[in-house]
Design an enzyme around this catalytic site. Structure first.
Site, PDB file in Angstrom:
ATOM      1  N   GLU A 140      -5.363   1.654   1.996  1.00 14.72           N
ATOM      2  CA  GLU A 140      -5.228   0.518   2.913  1.00 14.72           C
ATOM      3  C   GLU A 140      -5.526   0.953   4.336  1.00 14.72           C
ATOM      4  OE1 GLU A 140      -2.887  -2.129   5.751  1.00 14.72           O
ATOM      5  OE2 GLU A 140      -2.887   0.025   5.441  1.00 14.72           O
ATOM      6  N   GLU A 141      -5.082   2.165   4.659  1.00  6.67           N
ATOM      7  CA  GLU A 141      -5.257   2.663   6.021  1.00  6.67           C
ATOM      8  C   GLU A 141      -6.718   2.947   6.356  1.00  6.67           C
ATOM      9  OE1 GLU A 141      -3.017   2.377   8.032  1.00  6.67           O
ATOM     10  OE2 GLU A 141      -1.051   2.697   7.139  1.00  6.67           O
ATOM     11  N   HIS A 174       0.843  -1.200   0.000  1.00  7.58           N
ATOM     12  CA  HIS A 174       0.000   0.000   0.000  1.00  7.58           C
ATOM     13  C   HIS A 174       0.875   1.246   0.000  1.00  7.58           C
ATOM     14  CE1 HIS A 174       0.089   1.482   4.263  1.00  7.58           C
ATOM     15  NE2 HIS A 174       0.256   0.211   4.584  1.00  7.58           N
ATOM     16  N   ASP A 184       4.350  -5.075   3.588  1.00  6.69           N
ATOM     17  CA  ASP A 184       3.789  -3.934   4.328  1.00  6.69           C
ATOM     18  C   ASP A 184       4.608  -3.748   5.601  1.00  6.69           C
ATOM     19  OD1 ASP A 184       2.266  -2.037   5.596  1.00  6.69           O
ATOM     20  OD2 ASP A 184       0.399  -3.185   5.572  1.00  6.69           O
TER      21      ASP A 184
END
Length: 498
Positions: free
Chosen positions: A332-333, A281, A361
């Protein structure tokens, strides 16, 4: 070229201390696979060796510097839907376009949460105000706050995750106090709401900061939700055990629709029905530049992709046997939104054409442990094994680390990163990471060095996740893992039975 490669390889490890000094001043094991059969193609393994030799932390560090510069120029972050993320995506896109990849953007809508008020007030003679963090995409409380008794949910191996953690009638019209862990915030919220709770406060399972949780969109938020620290949660639990505790939860949050984008690049050649897919990400949290989380994984994939191009991946007739596809996911967060969007738009055939997915990640944590995703569930913890083929991916990575003499240990597929949507669609997955907010044990400190009792990344989701706070030695190790995996699977999928 061969002589140049050997020279670079000879000096690459020596460069790490110098890189560490540069970084400090920059910001003002499971069973191995069987041996390759004698009948294997004589070129098999060549590309992996070449990529491991060529890919270096020094080369990838330039991308980390670029991500830091982008964050510095855009309010200190690279969060999805912001100019910082847009600039990061353009950098990755344009760099790969010049290298000869087929590159595309994939736009999709997200929501941004802007919190105006986040307070918890404990009422009564000992009135106090614990530090509080509103969940992303929480519903707001009524004006003036939500005042109600606070009732702790049962704390067990799955605290606040299931209906039996909320005794019938005990939570109706109340605010649930729940410990973090074992299931998603969405699952905790749904269970609390189903028990009649008007709001939920989640306290941390470690550290000294409030839980910073959230939902993927405003539609997932059912009841007002916020996080507090472990110490405050335990104190409130103890107080509630002695008598009724009333709190006022005051949350005010605005939700705005925005657009963000994934970047997807693939080799021009290679079999399109045997696609080797890797992802990281690209977005940070709004609180910081996200150089470890996840500039590190993004930079690692970018550097390997560039070296793969140097090896002729984009020249007709000279590329690898299998198509290699790289993805830099956004949001993604916010709940794996970019990878979920990517997988959701694939046809069933396109999903079947993906031979495997590798996720990277956080691979440069400053107090690191070398984690490898537990594809075969040999650790017997958490979510279980990945789809068929995941065990072989884990074995490939573990075998490579073993040959380097690098200690490592398993990490559960807990759903916290972008492998989640691929696993959910039956695609074998694997990868590495070096730790987030979890606490390093004394045994881990003996094996890996670093500080026991401290988080793997003390700057996780904070302003300190910058160029000064990455471990370039473990970064280099994980770059080698990526290079070895890409080179191996680009040439052959025999270890996966394909």
């Amino acid at each position: 070229m061969r002589a140049i490669r050997r020279l670079r390889h000879r000096h690459r490890r020596r460069a790490i201390p110098a890189l560490a000094a540069l970084a400090a001043a920059a910001v003002a094991a499971p069973v191995l696979l069987a041996a390759t059969p004698a009948a294997a193609h004589p070129r098999e393994g060549r590309l992996a060796r070449e990529l491991v030799e060529e890919v270096t932390a020094k080369g990838a560090y330039r991308h980390l510097k670029k991500f830091q510069q982008i964050a510095d120029a855009n309010g200190g972050n690279r969060a999805a839907g912001t100019p910082g993320h847009a600039a990061s995506a353009a950098y990755v896109h344009d760099t790969l376009k010049k290298a000869g990849y087929d590159v595309s953007y994939q736009d999709f809508d997200i929501h941004e949460a802007r919190t105006r008020t986040e307070r918890t007030i404990v009422l009564g003679p000992d009135s106090r105000e614990p530090a509080t963090a509103a969940f992303t995409f929480t519903p707001s409380t009524p004006a003036g706050g939500l005042t109600a008794p606070l009732v702790p949910a049962r704390v067990d191996e799955t605290p606040g995750c299931t209906a039996d953690d909320y005794p019938a009638g005990a939570f109706t019209g109340k605010i649930a106090l729940v410990k973090r862990g074992a299931c998603t915030f969405v699952e905790k919220q749904r269970a609390a709401a189903a028990a009649g709770a008007l709001g939920i406060i989640v306290y941390n399972h470690s550290g000294t900061t409030p839980v910073r949780g959230g939902y993927s969109s405003p539609a997932e938020g059912i009841i007002p939700s916020a996080g507090i620290t472990l110490a405050d949660g335990e104190a409130l639990t103890a107080a509630a055990g002695k008598g009724e505790v009333t709190v006022r939860l005051d949350l005010d949050q605005e939700h705005l629709r925005k657009t963000t984008r994934n970047v997807v690049a693939e080799t021009r050649g290679g079999r399109s029905d045997r696609v080797v897919t890797l992802g990281a990400h690209l977005d940070s949290v709004p609180e910081g530049p996200g150089i470890n989380d996840n500039g590190s994984g993004s930079a690692g994939l970018l550097e390997v992709a560039l070296e793969l191009a140097e090896e002729g991946a984009n020249k007709k007739g000279k590329g690898p046997a299998n198509k290699v596809r790289f993805g830099w996911w956004s949001a993604e967060e916010l709940g794996l939104l970019g990878s979920e969007h990517y997988v959701a738009q694939l046809s069933e055939k396109q999903k079947k054409d993906i031979a495997l997915y590798l996720n990277f990640d956080m691979i440069a944590s400053p107090n690191p442990v070398q984690f490898v995703y537990d594809g075969d569930d040999s650790d017997r913890t958490g979510a279980g094994a990945g789809p068929a083929g995941s065990a072989q991916i884990e074995a490939l990575i573990n075998g490579f680390l073993d040959r380097k003499g690098t200690p490592h240990e398993g990490s559960d597929f807990d759903g916290r990163s972008d492998y989640g949507p691929f696993i959910a669609n039956g695609i074998p997955a694997g990868g590495t990471f070096t730790g987030a907010e979890g606490i390093k044990t004394a045994e881990q400190a003996r094996r890996y060095g670093g500080t026991a009792g401290a988080p793997y990344d003390p700057n996780y989701h904070g302003a300190g996740d910058d160029l000064r706070n990455v471990d370039l030695k473990v970064f280099d190790t994980n770059l080698d893992v990526i290079a070895h995996a890409v080179g191996t699977y680009a040439e052959s999928l025999r270890s996966l039975g394909r």
